[in-house]
Design a protein around this motif. Structure first.
Motif, PDB file in Angstrom:
ATOM      1  N   PRO A  40      10.211 123.108  40.576  1.00 20.98           N
ATOM      2  CA  PRO A  40      10.686 124.602  41.104  1.00 20.98           C
ATOM      3  C   PRO A  40      11.860 125.503  41.688  1.00 20.98           C
ATOM      4  O   PRO A  40      12.256 127.093  40.794  1.00 20.98           O
ATOM      5  N   ALA A  41      12.578 124.277  42.176  1.00 19.08           N
ATOM      6  CA  ALA A  41      14.140 125.437  42.157  1.00 19.08           C
ATOM      7  C   ALA A  41      15.487 125.276  40.674  1.00 19.08           C
ATOM      8  O   ALA A  41      15.805 125.992  40.396  1.00 19.08           O
ATOM      9  N   PHE A  42      15.047 124.468  39.969  1.00 21.42           N
ATOM     10  CA  PHE A  42      15.334 124.698  38.406  1.00 21.42           C
ATOM     11  C   PHE A  42      14.769 125.885  38.378  1.00 21.42           C
ATOM     12  O   PHE A  42      15.993 126.853  37.373  1.00 21.42           O
ATOM     13  N   ALA A  43      13.761 126.398  37.970  1.00 20.20           N
ATOM     14  CA  ALA A  43      12.962 127.563  37.420  1.00 20.20           C
ATOM     15  C   ALA A  43      13.589 128.457  38.033  1.00 20.20           C
ATOM     16  O   ALA A  43      14.164 129.418  37.560  1.00 20.20           O
ATOM     17  N   LEU A  44      13.596 128.408  39.891  1.00 18.03           N
ATOM     18  CA  LEU A  44      14.218 129.339  40.355  1.00 18.03           C
ATOM     19  C   LEU A  44      16.199 129.863  40.360  1.00 18.03           C
ATOM     20  O   LEU A  44      15.694 131.400  39.718  1.00 18.03           O
ATOM     21  N   VAL A  45      16.524 128.885  39.731  1.00 19.22           N
ATOM     22  CA  VAL A  45      17.854 129.664  39.291  1.00 19.22           C
ATOM     23  C   VAL A  45      18.180 129.809  38.007  1.00 19.22           C
ATOM     24  O   VAL A  45      18.421 131.002  38.294  1.00 19.22           O
ATOM     25  N   GLY A  46      17.012 130.076  37.271  1.00 19.00           N
ATOM     26  CA  GLY A  46      17.142 130.299  36.073  1.00 19.00           C
ATOM     27  C   GLY A  46      15.773 131.291  35.540  1.00 19.00           C
ATOM     28  O   GLY A  46      15.538 131.692  34.776  1.00 19.00           O
ATOM     29  N   LEU A  47      15.160 132.456  37.105  1.00 16.83           N
ATOM     30  CA  LEU A  47      14.434 133.006  36.632  1.00 16.83           C
ATOM     31  C   LEU A  47      14.518 133.737  36.297  1.00 16.83           C
ATOM     32  O   LEU A  47      13.747 135.096  36.402  1.00 16.83           O
ATOM     33  N   ARG A  48      15.601 134.961  36.508  1.00 22.26           N
ATOM     34  CA  ARG A  48      16.494 136.013  36.502  1.00 22.26           C
ATOM     35  C   ARG A  48      16.123 136.261  34.764  1.00 22.26           C
ATOM     36  O   ARG A  48      17.009 135.553  33.979  1.00 22.26           O
ATOM     37  N   HIS A  49      15.556 137.223  34.658  1.00 20.78           N
ATOM     38  CA  HIS A  49      14.940 137.648  33.297  1.00 20.78           C
ATOM     39  C   HIS A  49      16.317 138.430  32.836  1.00 20.78           C
ATOM     40  O   HIS A  49      17.162 138.881  33.088  1.00 20.78           O
ATOM     41  N   GLY A  50      16.794 137.430  31.396  1.00 21.95           N
ATOM     42  CA  GLY A  50      17.342 138.050  31.240  1.00 21.95           C
ATOM     43  C   GLY A  50      19.832 138.084  30.887  1.00 21.95           C
ATOM     44  O   GLY A  50      20.449 138.810  30.557  1.00 21.95           O
ATOM     45  N   ASP A  51      19.372 136.917  32.169  1.00 19.05           N
ATOM     46  CA  ASP A  51      20.563 136.635  32.507  1.00 19.05           C
ATOM     47  C   ASP A  51      21.056 135.012  31.879  1.00 19.05           C
ATOM     48  O   ASP A  51      20.918 133.825  32.325  1.00 19.05           O
ATOM     49  N   ARG A  52      22.283 135.573  30.693  1.00 19.41           N
ATOM     50  CA  ARG A  52      23.133 134.219  30.516  1.00 19.41           C
ATOM     51  C   ARG A  52      23.068 132.741  31.604  1.00 19.41           C
ATOM     52  O   ARG A  52      23.011 132.078  31.213  1.00 19.41           O
ATOM     53  N   ARG A  53      24.070 134.141  32.533  1.00 18.15           N
ATOM     54  CA  ARG A  53      24.971 132.719  33.408  1.00 18.15           C
ATOM     55  C   ARG A  53      23.413 132.546  34.077  1.00 18.15           C
ATOM     56  O   ARG A  53      24.226 131.140  34.637  1.00 18.15           O
ATOM     57  N   SER A  54      22.451 132.947  34.566  1.00 20.44           N
ATOM     58  CA  SER A  54      21.418 132.145  35.172  1.00 20.44           C
ATOM     59  C   SER A  54      20.808 131.232  34.351  1.00 20.44           C
ATOM     60  O   SER A  54      20.601 130.320  34.964  1.00 20.44           O
ATOM     61  N   SER A  55      20.549 131.370  32.893  1.00 25.43           N
ATOM     62  CA  SER A  55      20.052 129.997  32.111  1.00 25.43           C
ATOM     63  C   SER A  55      21.471 129.005  32.615  1.00 25.43           C
ATOM     64  O   SER A  55      20.714 128.328  31.998  1.00 25.43           O
ATOM     65  N   GLU A  56      22.207 129.531  32.102  1.00 18.43           N
ATOM     66  CA  GLU A  56      23.155 127.979  31.959  1.00 18.43           C
ATOM     67  C   GLU A  56      23.472 127.376  32.652  1.00 18.43           C
ATOM     68  O   GLU A  56      22.883 126.187  32.885  1.00 18.43           O
ATOM     69  N   ALA A  57      23.335 127.800  34.262  1.00 19.28           N
ATOM     70  CA  ALA A  57      23.227 127.475  35.841  1.00 19.28           C
ATOM     71  C   ALA A  57      21.574 126.871  36.205  1.00 19.28           C
ATOM     72  O   ALA A  57      21.305 125.793  35.981  1.00 19.28           O
TER      73      ALA A  57
END
Length: 505
Positions: free
Chosen positions: A157-174
């Motif tokens: 679940p922590a993976f998804a929480l890190v990248g959960l912000r919609h439309g944020d490239r930096r969040s997806s990369e993290a």
């Protein structure tokens, strides 16, 4: 059914101690409740308060377990060999995990309100509670299967929480970097565990400790490989150097409450698993994991502190990135007593030093992140220079952040930070690791520079127009809770230092 078959069938049935497993169970159940409730309610803020109440209930359910050790899911033929044990070690780590998750939840209530629908409420709270449930399960796990399942329930679940912000490239990369590093760690751990199972014929930690000493000669190499691979896998989870590369980018890309969550609960998960594998399951291999962890401790604290120091090469360096590198350095300090347990005649005393340090670090680091969340409401880039003159606009908050940073540095009036570092020093010296104590002393001096520079910035005259920071109620509660705990521990450090003299297992 024949009379002879009936006893065998009955032996497969065992009772479950629901009180013992209540803390992680409540967190998991509330997570499901929140996910379903999200389908029917329009006031999404209600989901946050349900989650906060669920974590508080899980925390309160630790109180009935203080009267003695409890265990469940035990072998019928050997009632002393169990998969779940609520002993002092498990309870104190569960307290750290659930209290830390509660503070992160309070930070999240405000963050979700300010996120302008970039974060989906129902999914966010479900994932946070699921991760907290896995993190609370792990320290009570006493077999490798349950240990790995708990580790993944906390991590996925922590993976998804890190990248959960919609439309944020930096969040997806993290999230991608965090996911790839963690999957690699899990794969290596599973390979090591399979080797240990093949060579010992059991997954229970106590039985592995007994059988790994008398492995058949043909399986010795397999057992050695299993020990090494398992240790490497958990080194990933603790963010020990050179497996730390995911930390800075993940903390910066994640929503700030999740960065706070990972900095404390993520470490608690990794270090409690490492302790169980080394001290409980593999004490006979202390000559292998002791030197390895000592070297990792020295390398981790040095790289972490130098990385934090390097952030000051640019004026616009991020406060969260500085805290991320600081957390890598702190991980090195936490590794020192575990390494010392391999050389000490009293391993539990050394492990108690790690627990005492972890409790101090959790309180003050979450407090620093709570203040960072406050500043980020008006300064979204959250640079360290944005904290200049904080005392002018929010004097109490500035004083509390200064106190948190001094605790991390180990300077008065942060007495608990000083005492916690002294216990770690003592663990290294008592174990004969004088060189490691010297390395730690040098790193403490390095860390003083960037902690004190940030602290001094709080009291300088602000550049330009000073912006007042409005304190929402959940954020106020998070800051006050961490401040009260940190101040109480500085006034009465024996509240956590007694773990160095308390039987834990």
């Amino acid at each position: 059914m024949s009379p002879l078959a009936q006893p065998t069938a009955q032996s497969l049935v065992q009772s479950v101690d629901w009180l013992a497993i209540a803390p992680p169970t409540i967190a998991a159940v509330v997570g499901l409740v929140v996910l379903v409730t999200d389908l029917f309610v329009h006031r999404k803020a209600l989901l946050g308060w349900i989650s906060v109440a669920g974590l508080a209930a899980s925390l309160l359910m630790l109180l009935p377990l203080l009267d003695g050790d409890r265990s469940t899911f035990c072998l019928n033929r050997d009632a002393d060999v169990c998969s779940y044990v609520a002993d002092p070690f498990a309870l104190v780590i569960q307290f750290l995990v659930l209290a830390g998750a509660l503070v992160a939840a309070l930070l999240s209530v405000t963050a979700l309100k300010d996120a302008d629908r970039k974060l989906p409420d129902g999914e966010f709270w479900f994932l946070l509670l699921s991760s907290a449930a896995g993190a609370a399960l792990l320290p009570a796990s006493r077999d490798l299967a349950t240990l790995i399942v708990a580790l993944e329930v906390a991590s996925l679940p922590a993976f998804a929480l890190v990248g959960l912000r919609h439309g944020d490239r930096r969040s997806s990369e993290a999230a991608l970097k965090f996911f790839l590093s963690s999957v690699t760690a899990t794969a290596v751990s599973l390979m090591g565990i399979s080797f240990l199972y093949a060579s010992t014929g059991t997954l229970f930690l106590d039985q592995i400790a007994e059988r790994v000493q008398d492995v058949d000669g043909q399986l010795t190499t397999l057992a050695h490989a299993g020990v090494v691979l398992t240790l490497v896998g958990f080194a990933f989870k603790t963010a020990a150097v050179p497996f730390h590369f995911w930390v800075p980018d993940t903390y910066v890309g994640a929503p700030l409450p999740i960065a706070a969550y990972l900095s404390v609960i993520g470490k608690a998960v990794g270090f409690s698993g490492l302790i169980l594998v080394t001290v409980v399951a593999l004490p006979s291999y202390a000559d292998v994991w002791g030197p390895a962890l000592a070297a990792l401790a020295a390398l981790t604290m040095t790289v972490g502190n130098l990385g934090a120091l390097r952030q000051q090469a640019t004026r616009a360096y991020s406060a969260v990135r500085l805290l991320a590198w600081s957390s890598v350095g702190q991980a090195g300090y936490l590794l020192v007593p575990i390494a010392a347990a391999a050389y000490s005649g009293d391993a539990e005393r050394s492990i108690g030093s790690t627990i005492a340090y972890a409790l101090m670090y959790a309180a003050v680091n979450l407090g620093a992140f709570a203040v960072a969340a406050l500043v980020a409401r008006t300064r979204p880039r959250n640079r360290v220079c944005d904290y200049r003159g904080l005392y002018t606009t929010n004097p109490v908050t500035a004083l509390l952040l200064a106190f948190f940073l001094l605790c991390l540095a180990g300077l008065p009036p942060g007495i608990i930070g000083l005492f916690a570092k002294v216990t770690v020093f003592a663990a290294a010296v008592d174990a004969g690791l004088g060189w490691l104590a010297v390395v730690m002393a040098v790193n403490v001096v390095i860390a003083l520079y960037y902690y004190l520079q940030w602290t001094a910035l709080l009291f300088r005259a602000p550049e330009g127009e000073a912006r007042a920071h409005r304190l929402p109620a959940p954020l106020t509660a998070a800051i006050l809770a961490t401040a009260l705990i940190a101040v109480a521990l500085s006034g009465a450090p024996q509240l956590i230092l007694h773990f160095t003299a308390t039987p834990l297992f």
